[in-house]
Design an enzyme around this catalytic site. Structure first.
Site, PDB file in Angstrom:
ATOM      1  N   ASP A 161       0.686  -1.209   0.126  1.00  0.00           N
ATOM      2  CA  ASP A 161      -0.116   0.110  -0.104  1.00  0.00           C
ATOM      3  C   ASP A 161       0.870   1.255  -0.084  1.00  0.00           C
ATOM      4  OD1 ASP A 161      -2.556   1.428   0.039  1.00  0.00           O
ATOM      5  OD2 ASP A 161      -1.563   2.080   2.277  1.00  0.00           O
ATOM      6  N   SER A 183      -6.812  -0.562  -0.053  1.00  0.00           N
ATOM      7  CA  SER A 183      -5.804   0.333   0.593  1.00  0.00           C
ATOM      8  C   SER A 183      -6.027   0.265   2.098  1.00  0.00           C
ATOM      9  CB  SER A 183      -5.662   1.790   0.006  1.00  0.00           C
ATOM     10  OG  SER A 183      -4.853   2.461   0.731  1.00  0.00           O
ATOM     11  N   LYS A 187      -4.597  -2.607   5.104  1.00  0.00           N
ATOM     12  CA  LYS A 187      -3.965  -2.018   6.074  1.00  0.00           C
ATOM     13  C   LYS A 187      -4.770  -2.600   7.539  1.00  0.00           C
ATOM     14  CE  LYS A 187      -3.841   2.229   5.275  1.00  0.00           C
ATOM     15  NZ  LYS A 187      -3.628   3.250   3.857  1.00  0.00           N
TER      16      LYS A 187
HETATM   17  N1  URA Z   1      -7.029   6.502   3.023  1.00  0.00           N
HETATM   18  C1  URA Z   1      -5.965   5.492   2.490  1.00  0.00           C
HETATM   19  O1  URA Z   1      -5.379   5.045   3.684  1.00  0.00           O
HETATM   20  N2  URA Z   1      -6.062   5.036   1.448  1.00  0.00           N
HETATM   21  C2  URA Z   1      -6.975   5.532   0.505  1.00  0.00           C
HETATM   22  O2  URA Z   1      -6.825   4.922  -0.465  1.00  0.00           O
HETATM   23  C3  URA Z   1      -7.468   6.692   0.804  1.00  0.00           C
HETATM   24  C4  URA Z   1      -7.526   7.002   1.845  1.00  0.00           C
END
Ligand code: URA
Length: 434
Positions: A161, A183, A187
């Site tokens: 990411d 994304s 996480k």
């Molecule tokens: N925040 C994130 O962590 N990823 C994104 O793609 C958009 C906002």
């Protein structure tokens, strides 16, 4: 397998196989596929979208690209919150101690500000000495002992990411539901908590400009988390105006402390309490009304503020600033922004306000910029309020006249004044859960 064929397939709107998705994420992360080939693939995903299966596989591939945190020894009550990013969003500083003081285990990794949005890690560093990095053992030990630890994202959490997001940021490929979902959820799944509450923003300060688009994004993220065995819900909240009055690190910390002391702006308090209640509901299995009552009680009793003090000092920060916010340093230069004409504020371009605060020194344009913790904006008047020509509508804080000039011009260009009172957008548009 060839990346060229994968790009071609997506360009024609065809569905990628799991193997193709895993291949491109793995090889890109390892440095075996160049940016110039991943950029068109990201753009093709933006334009053609992904099926639910493709999004789920992409999320899993991002999660598996690095360390996956094992929080099982903390039990079932671990909880995290994630915001899609906003201006003046200091809710974590309020929510985390509220929820921890009720008994949930807040094991949280937060980000730094980039572009127009602020980041919790920067705000926490306003407390001198606060350690934003702990070893995995220290992190788990602290959550076990006091119910809360908030650190920056660990080095090897979802490295795919980090690379993909940096590339998306400069190739106009951020605002895509499958890419944002993978994304954020990549996480969050790697970060290991059992419950996840998402604050999905909508409006001019958000990646998603409409409540409808944010709702679609929220449904996608909730579904993916649910399929991976997590309890997830999402609140769709208003980012068409900045949250609260303060934008900028120390200013925001002070405003969060006001809420924890029983005061503070109504909108900030409402969003924070709604998110905190949802975290308590999911992680501790309470009914919604009971969860809300517990959160209100945590603030009015002073327990949440005491928990913040305990948390900041345990993480090496000087908590005397939390007890007496007047100790925080102040910006050397202050400028009042005055209303250009009389009328209602009909719109605030919240992204532009975020950028004005960056111009004042409160944020970063590039990753390596150094932040001025004292810089920022105090917003006196917000959308829907009537202003008289010449009246003070905001106060700017910075360390250089040139920065104040830029900030003032940016702020004024972000405000639209008209004769009709605008329709009020809801603070919380919707709650999506499973
Ligand atoms: N925040 C994130 O962590 N990823 C994104 O793609 C958009 C906002």
């Amino acid at each position: 397998m060839h990346i060229y064929d994968i790009i071609t397939k997506k360009k024609h709107g065809e569905e990628l196989s799991d193997e193709e998705i895993v291949y491109f994420v793995r090889e890109y992360t390892a440095g075996n596929i160049p940016d110039y080939q991943v950029s068109p693939l990201l753009m093709a995903i933006c334009l053609c979208g992904c099926t639910d299966r493709e999004t789920a596989t992409l999320t899993q591939a991002i999660c598996d690209s690095g360390d996956v945190v094992d929080l099982s020894e903390l039990g079932d009550g671990t909880v995290d919150k994630h915001s899609t990013g906003g201006v003046g969003d200091k809710t974590t500083l309020i929510i985390a101690p509220v929820v921890a003081s009720i008994g949930a285990k807040v094991a949280k990794m937060s980000g730094r500000g980039l572009g127009h949005t602020g980041g919790t890690v920067d705000k926490l560093e306003s407390f001198p000495g606060y350690k934003t990095s702990l070893s995995p053992e220290e992190f788990i030990e602290q959550v076990k002992d006091i119910g809360i630890a908030v650190i920056g994202q660990s080095g090897n959490l979802a490295p795919a990411d980090k690379k993909l997001y940096a590339l998306r940021d400069v190739t106009a490929t951020v605002d895509s539901i499958p890419l944002i979902t993978s994304s954020i959820m990549g996480k969050k799944l790697a970060a290991g908590t059992k419950s996840i509450v998402l604050d999905v923003k909508y409006g001019s300060g958000s990646f998603m400009k409409t409540a409808e688009a944010s709702t679609d994004l929220a449904k996608c993220m909730v579904e993916i988390g649910y399929k991976r065995g997590r309890r997830v819900s999402a609140l769709i909240t208003n980012m068409d105006v900045p949250l609260g009055h303060a934008v900028g690190n120390i200013l925001e910390v002070k405003e969060a402390l006001e809420v924890l002391s029983g005061g503070g702006p109504t909108d900030l308090k409402e969003v924070a309490l709604s998110l905190a209640s949802e975290m308590v509901r999911l992680s501790l299995g309470k009914e919604a009304l009971e969860a809300r009552r517990l959160c209100e009680d945590a603030i009015s009793s002073g327990r949440a503020k005491a928990k913040l003090v305990e948390w900041i000092s345990r993480q090496g920060g000087d908590a005397s600033y939390a007890k007496d916010p007047s100790l925080f340093p102040k910006a050397p230069l202050v400028r009042e922004v005055r209303a250009p004409r009389s009328g209602y504020i009909t719109h605030m371009d919240t992204e532009a306000i975020g950028l004005a605060s960056v111009a004042l020194g409160a944020g970063r344009v590039t990753k390596d910029d150094v932040i001025d913790f004292t810089a920022g904006i105090y917003i006196g008047k917000k959308t829907g309020e009537y202003i008289e020509a010449g009246e003070v509508i905001a106060t700017l804080y910075s360390s250089a006249e040139k920065r104040l000039d830029e900030g003032e011009a940016g702020y004024l260009s972000a405000i639209t004044v008209g004769d009709e009172k605008p329709e009020e957008l809801p603070l919380i548009h919707n709650v999506i859960g499973r």
